[in-house]
Design a protein around this motif. Structure first.
Motif, PDB file in Angstrom:
ATOM      1  N   SER A  94     -37.053  52.949   0.921  1.00  0.00           N
ATOM      2  CA  SER A  94     -36.314  52.059   1.811  1.00  0.00           C
ATOM      3  C   SER A  94     -36.462  50.600   1.384  1.00  0.00           C
ATOM      4  O   SER A  94     -35.495  49.835   1.400  1.00  0.00           O
ATOM      5  CB  SER A  94     -36.802  52.250   3.241  1.00  0.00           C
ATOM      6  N   MET A  95     -37.678  50.220   0.984  1.00  0.00           N
ATOM      7  CA  MET A  95     -37.920  48.845   0.545  1.00  0.00           C
ATOM      8  C   MET A  95     -37.145  48.529  -0.728  1.00  0.00           C
ATOM      9  O   MET A  95     -36.558  47.449  -0.847  1.00  0.00           O
ATOM     10  CB  MET A  95     -39.417  48.625   0.333  1.00  0.00           C
ATOM     11  N   VAL A  96     -37.114  49.459  -1.668  1.00  0.00           N
ATOM     12  CA  VAL A  96     -36.372  49.257  -2.912  1.00  0.00           C
ATOM     13  C   VAL A  96     -34.879  49.165  -2.623  1.00  0.00           C
ATOM     14  O   VAL A  96     -34.183  48.303  -3.164  1.00  0.00           O
ATOM     15  CB  VAL A  96     -36.683  50.391  -3.921  1.00  0.00           C
ATOM     16  N   LYS A  97     -34.392  50.019  -1.754  1.00  0.00           N
ATOM     17  CA  LYS A  97     -32.969  50.011  -1.394  1.00  0.00           C
ATOM     18  C   LYS A  97     -32.585  48.686  -0.728  1.00  0.00           C
ATOM     19  O   LYS A  97     -31.547  48.105  -1.044  1.00  0.00           O
ATOM     20  CB  LYS A  97     -32.681  51.182  -0.462  1.00  0.00           C
ATOM     21  N   ASP A  98     -33.431  48.192   0.174  1.00  0.00           N
ATOM     22  CA  ASP A  98     -33.170  46.918   0.837  1.00  0.00           C
ATOM     23  C   ASP A  98     -33.192  45.768  -0.166  1.00  0.00           C
ATOM     24  O   ASP A  98     -32.374  44.851  -0.084  1.00  0.00           O
ATOM     25  CB  ASP A  98     -34.190  46.659   1.940  1.00  0.00           C
ATOM     26  N   LYS A  99     -34.122  45.811  -1.102  1.00  0.00           N
ATOM     27  CA  LYS A  99     -34.224  44.751  -2.107  1.00  0.00           C
ATOM     28  C   LYS A  99     -32.954  44.709  -2.960  1.00  0.00           C
ATOM     29  O   LYS A  99     -32.431  43.637  -3.253  1.00  0.00           O
ATOM     30  CB  LYS A  99     -35.451  45.004  -2.981  1.00  0.00           C
ATOM     31  N   LYS A 100     -32.457  45.879  -3.345  1.00  0.00           N
ATOM     32  CA  LYS A 100     -31.226  45.937  -4.146  1.00  0.00           C
ATOM     33  C   LYS A 100     -30.018  45.466  -3.350  1.00  0.00           C
ATOM     34  O   LYS A 100     -29.058  44.959  -3.912  1.00  0.00           O
ATOM     35  CB  LYS A 100     -30.990  47.350  -4.656  1.00  0.00           C
ATOM     36  N   ALA A 101     -30.071  45.620  -2.029  1.00  0.00           N
ATOM     37  CA  ALA A 101     -28.967  45.197  -1.167  1.00  0.00           C
ATOM     38  C   ALA A 101     -29.060  43.716  -0.806  1.00  0.00           C
ATOM     39  O   ALA A 101     -28.241  43.206  -0.055  1.00  0.00           O
ATOM     40  CB  ALA A 101     -28.943  46.051   0.098  1.00  0.00           C
ATOM     41  N   GLY A 102     -30.087  43.021  -1.317  1.00  0.00           N
ATOM     42  CA  GLY A 102     -30.231  41.594  -1.055  1.00  0.00           C
ATOM     43  C   GLY A 102     -31.011  41.271   0.192  1.00  0.00           C
ATOM     44  O   GLY A 102     -30.929  40.166   0.700  1.00  0.00           O
ATOM     45  N   LYS A 103     -31.778  42.216   0.679  1.00  0.00           N
ATOM     46  CA  LYS A 103     -32.597  41.978   1.860  1.00  0.00           C
ATOM     47  C   LYS A 103     -34.059  41.947   1.435  1.00  0.00           C
ATOM     48  O   LYS A 103     -34.475  42.697   0.578  1.00  0.00           O
ATOM     49  CB  LYS A 103     -32.411  43.082   2.888  1.00  0.00           C
ATOM     50  N   SER A 104     -34.831  41.074   2.057  1.00  0.00           N
ATOM     51  CA  SER A 104     -36.250  40.975   1.743  1.00  0.00           C
ATOM     52  C   SER A 104     -36.995  40.453   2.963  1.00  0.00           C
ATOM     53  O   SER A 104     -36.525  39.554   3.646  1.00  0.00           O
ATOM     54  CB  SER A 104     -36.468  40.037   0.562  1.00  0.00           C
ATOM     55  N   LEU A 105     -38.178  40.988   3.221  1.00  0.00           N
ATOM     56  CA  LEU A 105     -38.966  40.539   4.358  1.00  0.00           C
ATOM     57  C   LEU A 105     -39.448  39.103   4.170  1.00  0.00           C
ATOM     58  O   LEU A 105     -39.602  38.360   5.128  1.00  0.00           O
ATOM     59  CB  LEU A 105     -40.176  41.458   4.564  1.00  0.00           C
TER      60      LEU A 105
END
Length: 45
Positions: free
Chosen positions: A20-31
């Motif tokens: 999920s974290m990798v997918k979010d990072k690829k989508a331009g999302k980051s905590l």
């Protein structure tokens, strides 16, 4: 036997979290950027 089952469940949960974290990072999302890297001007990478 119970330890093996619990261990497998823990490994599966961790794998899903990482995926999920990798997918979010690829989508331009980051905590680090408040879940939106488009507004941090690349400083959070």
């Amino acid at each position: 036997m119970g330890t093996v089952i619990v261990g497998a469940v823990v490994v599966a949960v961790v794998a899903l979290i990482i995926r999920s974290m990798v997918k979010d990072k690829k989508a331009g999302k980051s905590l680090q950027c408040g879940v939106n890297c488009k507004h941090c001007d690349g400083h959070c990478h």
